[in-house]
Motif scaffolding. Sequence first.
Motif, PDB file in Angstrom:
ATOM      1  N   ASP B 224       0.875  -1.047  -0.024  1.00  0.00           N
ATOM      2  CA  ASP B 224       0.038  -0.073  -0.118  1.00  0.00           C
ATOM      3  C   ASP B 224       0.799   1.241   0.087  1.00  0.00           C
ATOM      4  O   ASP B 224       1.715   1.414   0.922  1.00  0.00           O
ATOM      5  CB  ASP B 224      -1.028  -0.153   1.215  1.00  0.00           C
ATOM      6  N   GLU B 265      -3.516 -12.027  -2.189  1.00  0.00           N
ATOM      7  CA  GLU B 265      -4.212 -11.381  -3.224  1.00  0.00           C
ATOM      8  C   GLU B 265      -5.506 -10.799  -2.769  1.00  0.00           C
ATOM      9  O   GLU B 265      -5.738  -9.463  -3.196  1.00  0.00           O
ATOM     10  CB  GLU B 265      -4.532 -12.329  -4.524  1.00  0.00           C
ATOM     11  N   ALA B 266      -6.345 -11.522  -1.997  1.00  0.00           N
ATOM     12  CA  ALA B 266      -7.506 -10.740  -1.514  1.00  0.00           C
ATOM     13  C   ALA B 266      -7.473  -9.566  -0.831  1.00  0.00           C
ATOM     14  O   ALA B 266      -8.057  -8.426  -1.077  1.00  0.00           O
ATOM     15  CB  ALA B 266      -8.270 -11.933  -0.846  1.00  0.00           C
ATOM     16  N   ASN B 269      -6.219  -6.721  -2.938  1.00  0.00           N
ATOM     17  CA  ASN B 269      -7.174  -6.094  -3.731  1.00  0.00           C
ATOM     18  C   ASN B 269      -8.268  -5.061  -3.008  1.00  0.00           C
ATOM     19  O   ASN B 269      -8.984  -4.415  -3.403  1.00  0.00           O
ATOM     20  CB  ASN B 269      -8.082  -7.415  -4.394  1.00  0.00           C
ATOM     21  N   GLU B 273      -7.103   1.105  -5.373  1.00  0.00           N
ATOM     22  CA  GLU B 273      -6.499   0.742  -6.573  1.00  0.00           C
ATOM     23  C   GLU B 273      -5.225   1.757  -6.764  1.00  0.00           C
ATOM     24  O   GLU B 273      -4.067   1.179  -7.184  1.00  0.00           O
ATOM     25  CB  GLU B 273      -7.349   0.761  -7.877  1.00  0.00           C
ATOM     26  N   ARG B 276      -2.338   0.682  -4.535  1.00  0.00           N
ATOM     27  CA  ARG B 276      -1.762  -0.729  -4.873  1.00  0.00           C
ATOM     28  C   ARG B 276      -0.410  -0.680  -5.594  1.00  0.00           C
ATOM     29  O   ARG B 276      -0.393  -0.193  -6.876  1.00  0.00           O
ATOM     30  CB  ARG B 276      -2.879  -1.680  -5.418  1.00  0.00           C
ATOM     31  N   THR B 278       3.113  -2.550  -6.820  1.00  0.00           N
ATOM     32  CA  THR B 278       3.976  -3.974  -6.936  1.00  0.00           C
ATOM     33  C   THR B 278       5.471  -3.343  -7.523  1.00  0.00           C
ATOM     34  O   THR B 278       5.744  -2.537  -8.163  1.00  0.00           O
ATOM     35  CB  THR B 278       3.458  -4.608  -8.111  1.00  0.00           C
TER      36      THR B 278
END
Lengths: 451, 451
Positions: B224, B265-266, B269, B273, B276, B278
């Motif tokens: 996050d 993953e849950a 998500n 967005e 989020r 990576t």
Amino acid sequence: MRLSRYFLPVLKETPSEAQIASHRLMLRAGMIKQATAGIYSWLPLGFKILRKLENIVHEEQVRAGHIPMLMPTLQSADLWRESGRYDDYGAEMLRITDRHGRDMLYGPTNEELITDIFRSHVGSYKDLPLTLYHIQWKFRDEVRPRFGVMRGREFFMKDGYNFDLTKEDALHAYNRHMVSYLRTYERMGLQAIPMRADSGPIGGDDTHEFLVLAETGESEVFYDSAITDLSLGERAVDYNSWDDCAAIVKEWTTPYARTDETHDEALFNAIPEARRKTSRGIEVGQIFYFGTKYSDAMGATVQGPDGKSTPVHMGSHGIGVSRLVGAIIEASHDDKGIIWPEGVTPYHAGIVNVKQGDAEADAACEAIYASLNALGLEPLYDDRDERAGGKFATMDLIGLPWRITVGPRGLKNGVVELACRRTGESEELPPEQAIEKLALAYAGHVLRPSL
Amino acid sequence: MRLSRYFLPVLKETPSEAQIASHRLMLRAGMIKQATAGIYSWLPLGFKILRKLENIVHEEQVRAGHIPMLMPTLQSADLWRESGRYDDYGAEMLRITDRHGRDMLYGPTNEELITDIFRSHVGSYKDLPLTLYHIQWKFRDEVRPRFGVMRGREFFMKDGYNFDLTKEDALHAYNRHMVSYLRTYERMGLQAIPMRADSGPIGGDDTHEFLVLAETGESEVFYDSAITDLSLGERAVDYNSWDDCAAIVKEWTTPYARTDETHDEALFNAIPEARRKTSRGIEVGQIFYFGTKYSDAMGATVQGPDGKSTPVHMGSHGIGVSRLVGAIIEASHDDKGIIWPEGVTPYHAGIVNVKQGDAEADAACEAIYASLNALGLEPLYDDRDERAGGKFATMDLIGLPWRITVGPRGLKNGVVELACRRTGESEELPPEQAIEKLALAYAGHVLRPSL
């Protein structure tokens, strides 16, 4: 540091395996614990001193213009095959095979590795003179490790290497090292006498050992007592001056001082009898000029001013840092414990609260603790709920140079006790005056925290 | 330091064996030289940074109340047989046989040795809590060492061990470590994100890794973006306060941040967005609460307040010090070279004399050099008789945060150039003002020499 939060596992019993004072006292004072034969863990008090000595060595090496770096503990056998020492070195070299079957070793010294670094990166006389050194753990697989850190297997050592264009340049590097070593030992409160050592295969007046006089020393030493009157004191030294360095070397090498290995009875007997001394000594360092031995074998050459390729002149110079901890104790202790010289003491003063829990005594101790810290001094405050006798014994054992004792009785008269570990003398005086006296005792010492 | 007297063997060519930026730049900047596969010599510039990081780690550990000591590099196999790890550990453990045929090993970590020290010396809950740590060379016989010091075989690491009476006490030690680690990385100019790590055989929320975001990281990370806004800054932290430490841990562990090993993953998500993220990350530390695993196996017990013997709760906490040198470079470089954060830079500023030998330029450089030193800053003065272009390239490569450029043309107008390595911005100003700006840039940094 408050003792209630420290880890100082002092031993009441004298460990039976310890044959000499330093080994016994380091174990009893909770400085070290044997991990396995000849290999020690340095407990907090021991590590603090070790680190302090390491810092002193660094400071004096940097002052002399030598450049710190760090070589690894493990080396490949290849370089040692190149110099021919892989086979020459006996069972004291710890040989290791890695998972791919490659021959490696735990470095006992670093001539090969440093010469390889030099030849890879230096090609011109313009990059000389150059002296590189490091302080790193080394290993010597002693057949019978003993005397604690004095003759351990894993040991901490400073080794430095000079690279010079000519023999004359290299001899200045030799002299510069001798002077920097004399300063190093003096700062540690030690008198280490340079003694002509066995010159080995190269010959000439090209190696000196530094020995600290102590009954438990491994070498018999013979010297003119005039040498023990010498001291660098506050003398300013210009390490770039060949004359300055040479003059100091001359001063220290003129009086007779040799170990049994190089002793010359006729020369010794020429000294006036009253000055002829025999004793034992602990080796704490050695300097060595060896010319082109490694540069020839390993092709470490530079292009000289004439454009011709010439092998560099080298020397190795070592100080046994972990061994010095033991040597200082051998030279400075009594039957109650260690007596640290002020330049190396792990804590500058102990504070003993004889009545922990007494509001007035606690407050006075806290105030002294804070004042000393504010001066940049590091006190060790025994704030445990223990009998005063045990606290005194611990302070005597661990050997801090000064102790401030605080108790309700003295505080009623506005005084604390300031005691000197070395002389045993003590006086009662107001806390502020005790603090002033301590500040004065440490004036001129480097006061930055050792960590 | 004057470059003419230093040993800084920069390379013009990019070494072919180096696959990642830090490895390439450390070789090119003359910081390291490979001694043999996965084992490096730290040349002067590299060692200076390594030592600086070591000092920062020490300072922050001591601030948190943890006690420094030093365990040896080699250990006896016996203790590892006791814990059962001698057989469990695979080929990465370097196994050694000494001259007497005894099984030894080069320590990859120290749970066994520290537990042995603890059980030998501590018997009462009154001596708890206790956290001991050391910074020592370790060895891991990687099958395919690569990426320079990022994945070497001989590596320098801080590992600390807490001993507590209860699980709750041990969890405070865990939190205290997390906070001290966050401070450590921040001082180094790094943002290291604590990420929930694979909990292993013990289970529970009991281990976090610290990851620095960098393209070349070995792990894929998911987080996050809110976490990258967090900073301790000048916040005062009371390490004795359970609440203080727990609050900071909560703050840093509330935003989602996991490696691919623990990624969910849950949960990921569920983050808006836009937040989020990576990326890839380099692991630079890990903290771990493992309860009574070693104290049970090795009998490390204390007598509790109830008089009953109870195994202590322990944790291990590590920071990869040599690896951090590479991680900082991965996180902070450009195509010209390294960009050191001000908290870890080996020298505070470079001085480039564009016309060495010009009397006025030389004098101005000497004056700036002396002024910076007098302020406690360490300048690196390029006083070599080289072209200005080469001097600039070297300064950019080795990455000092600030550069003062001195030349006859500027001096005629009473100015020098002050350039910032990170932004590339520069300005002309009188030498006194350049010095003032530097003093300001380093205000708040610890300025004692790193050696």
